[in-house]
Design a protein around this motif. Sequence first.
Motif, PDB file in Angstrom:
ATOM      1  N   GLN A   1      18.950  12.056  -2.010  1.00 26.03           N
ATOM      2  CA  GLN A   1      19.115  10.599  -1.930  1.00 26.03           C
ATOM      3  C   GLN A   1      17.802   9.842  -2.132  1.00 26.03           C
ATOM      4  O   GLN A   1      17.805   8.620  -2.303  1.00 26.03           O
ATOM      5  N   LEU A   2      16.689  10.570  -2.132  1.00 21.34           N
ATOM      6  CA  LEU A   2      15.400   9.913  -2.348  1.00 21.34           C
ATOM      7  C   LEU A   2      15.312   9.250  -3.713  1.00 21.34           C
ATOM      8  O   LEU A   2      14.548   8.310  -3.909  1.00 21.34           O
ATOM      9  N   THR A   3      16.099   9.735  -4.656  1.00 19.66           N
ATOM     10  CA  THR A   3      16.054   9.171  -6.008  1.00 19.66           C
ATOM     11  C   THR A   3      16.551   7.727  -6.031  1.00 19.66           C
ATOM     12  O   THR A   3      16.326   7.012  -7.004  1.00 19.66           O
ATOM     13  N   THR A   4      17.224   7.279  -4.971  1.00 19.93           N
ATOM     14  CA  THR A   4      17.722   5.899  -4.925  1.00 19.93           C
ATOM     15  C   THR A   4      16.615   4.899  -4.589  1.00 19.93           C
ATOM     16  O   THR A   4      16.824   3.690  -4.688  1.00 19.93           O
ATOM     17  N   ILE A   5      15.437   5.390  -4.194  1.00 15.86           N
ATOM     18  CA  ILE A   5      14.327   4.503  -3.820  1.00 15.86           C
ATOM     19  C   ILE A   5      13.491   4.226  -5.064  1.00 15.86           C
ATOM     20  O   ILE A   5      12.960   5.155  -5.678  1.00 15.86           O
ATOM     21  N   SER A   6      13.356   2.958  -5.426  1.00 12.80           N
ATOM     22  CA  SER A   6      12.624   2.623  -6.654  1.00 12.80           C
ATOM     23  C   SER A   6      11.112   2.781  -6.482  1.00 12.80           C
ATOM     24  O   SER A   6      10.431   3.260  -7.373  1.00 12.80           O
ATOM     25  N   HIS A   7      10.588   2.362  -5.328  1.00 11.81           N
ATOM     26  CA  HIS A   7       9.157   2.490  -5.038  1.00 11.81           C
ATOM     27  C   HIS A   7       8.996   3.740  -4.168  1.00 11.81           C
ATOM     28  O   HIS A   7       9.214   3.701  -2.970  1.00 11.81           O
ATOM     29  N   GLN A   8       8.603   4.835  -4.797  1.00  7.96           N
ATOM     30  CA  GLN A   8       8.636   6.132  -4.127  1.00  7.96           C
ATOM     31  C   GLN A   8       7.533   6.292  -3.075  1.00  7.96           C
ATOM     32  O   GLN A   8       6.422   5.763  -3.220  1.00  7.96           O
ATOM     33  N   PRO A   9       7.821   7.024  -1.996  1.00  8.10           N
ATOM     34  CA  PRO A   9       6.795   7.307  -0.980  1.00  8.10           C
ATOM     35  C   PRO A   9       5.719   8.239  -1.521  1.00  8.10           C
ATOM     36  O   PRO A   9       5.990   9.083  -2.381  1.00  8.10           O
ATOM     37  N   ILE A  10       4.514   8.072  -0.987  1.00  9.37           N
ATOM     38  CA  ILE A  10       3.431   8.986  -1.360  1.00  9.37           C
ATOM     39  C   ILE A  10       3.567  10.307  -0.614  1.00  9.37           C
ATOM     40  O   ILE A  10       3.074  11.345  -1.050  1.00  9.37           O
ATOM     41  N   ALA A  11       4.289  10.263   0.529  1.00  3.82           N
ATOM     42  CA  ALA A  11       4.444  11.473   1.344  1.00  3.82           C
ATOM     43  C   ALA A  11       5.749  11.426   2.125  1.00  3.82           C
ATOM     44  O   ALA A  11       6.229  10.354   2.487  1.00  3.82           O
ATOM     45  N   LEU A  12       6.294  12.601   2.369  1.00  5.67           N
ATOM     46  CA  LEU A  12       7.473  12.762   3.216  1.00  5.67           C
ATOM     47  C   LEU A  12       7.017  13.405   4.524  1.00  5.67           C
ATOM     48  O   LEU A  12       6.213  14.342   4.525  1.00  5.67           O
ATOM     49  N   ASP A  13       7.562  12.906   5.628  1.00 11.41           N
ATOM     50  CA  ASP A  13       7.151  13.354   6.953  1.00 11.41           C
ATOM     51  C   ASP A  13       8.354  14.031   7.603  1.00 11.41           C
ATOM     52  O   ASP A  13       9.349  13.383   7.912  1.00 11.41           O
ATOM     53  N   ILE A  14       8.277  15.353   7.790  1.00  7.86           N
ATOM     54  CA  ILE A  14       9.412  16.083   8.368  1.00  7.86           C
ATOM     55  C   ILE A  14       9.045  16.618   9.745  1.00  7.86           C
ATOM     56  O   ILE A  14       7.885  16.914  10.026  1.00  7.86           O
TER      57      ILE A  14
ATOM     58  N   ILE B   1       0.855  -1.194   0.000  1.00 11.56           N
ATOM     59  CA  ILE B   1       0.000   0.000   0.000  1.00 11.56           C
ATOM     60  C   ILE B   1       0.889   1.241   0.000  1.00 11.56           C
ATOM     61  O   ILE B   1       2.088   1.150   0.263  1.00 11.56           O
ATOM     62  N   PRO B   2       0.329   2.416  -0.313  1.00  9.64           N
ATOM     63  CA  PRO B   2       1.149   3.635  -0.314  1.00  9.64           C
ATOM     64  C   PRO B   2       1.787   3.867   1.055  1.00  9.64           C
ATOM     65  O   PRO B   2       1.213   3.513   2.092  1.00  9.64           O
ATOM     66  N   TYR B   3       2.974   4.484   1.048  1.00  4.31           N
ATOM     67  CA  TYR B   3       3.665   4.676   2.325  1.00  4.31           C
ATOM     68  C   TYR B   3       4.246   6.078   2.459  1.00  4.31           C
ATOM     69  O   TYR B   3       4.512   6.770   1.479  1.00  4.31           O
ATOM     70  N   PHE B   4       4.427   6.471   3.723  1.00  2.35           N
ATOM     71  CA  PHE B   4       5.091   7.717   4.096  1.00  2.35           C
ATOM     72  C   PHE B   4       6.534   7.369   4.479  1.00  2.35           C
ATOM     73  O   PHE B   4       6.791   6.316   5.062  1.00  2.35           O
ATOM     74  N   LEU B   5       7.435   8.280   4.207  1.00  8.41           N
ATOM     75  CA  LEU B   5       8.819   8.112   4.639  1.00  8.41           C
ATOM     76  C   LEU B   5       9.135   9.161   5.696  1.00  8.41           C
ATOM     77  O   LEU B   5       8.881  10.355   5.509  1.00  8.41           O
ATOM     78  N   SER B   6       9.708   8.702   6.825  1.00  6.21           N
ATOM     79  CA  SER B   6      10.039   9.589   7.928  1.00  6.21           C
ATOM     80  C   SER B   6      11.413   9.223   8.470  1.00  6.21           C
ATOM     81  O   SER B   6      12.016   8.243   8.050  1.00  6.21           O
TER      82      SER B   6
END
Length: 220
Positions: free
Chosen positions: A177-190, A162-167
């Motif tokens: 460095q996010l470009t190294t992730i093949s399955h991109q997050p739907i949201a970034l959590d800062i 399912i879609p995921y957030f990255l924190s």
Amino acid sequence: MENQPKLKVCGLTKLDQIKELIDLKIDLLGFIFYDKSPRYVLNHLSLKQISEINHRGKVGVFVNESIKGIVEIASEAQLDFIQLHGDEDEKYINLLRQMIGENVKIIKVIRIGQQNIEELQKTINQQSETVNYLLFDTDSKAFGGTGKTFDWNILNEIKIPIPYFLSGGISLENIDQLTTISHQPIALDINSKFEIEPGNKNLEKIKEFLSLIKNEKSSI
């Protein structure tokens, strides 16, 4: 918005900053309802004040809270999302879903620490089908913002259904460095990397980060 991630700013405590973030069209506003957190929102704002914030992306962050407590807070604060950052299991989440209805979305945090790929995949596979989003964060004993990143390459080795957030320690310095992730997050959590002190956000840094993820073709 197809290729760029949504942005969640978490640990909010100040109404004037929240208003500025809404003006910046920040997608998700995070409020921490965990009384051991230095960003515990109820030390600063009432549930009524949160309910009056006119935004469709209000996220309440909870850690091992009672289901009844979450339902009451979500109703009184008019939350749109529930983020579970503790040890909530499938049975707990299914019961929460029954009580909270379908309109409030559930985000389940998976803390990444020393577990191997097989253990991590098993944890993902065991999540309740009623969870709308996963959120991957760096593990810590304190259940919350460490300001540290985990190895994002791990995300390339697991199946995320399912879609995921990255924190976890996302900052101006590591956004590329996010470009190294093949399955991109739907949201970034800062959170902590964009603060003057806990709960007091550095809005200029957030604006800079926002311009990077919205405008740079190379970013995501």
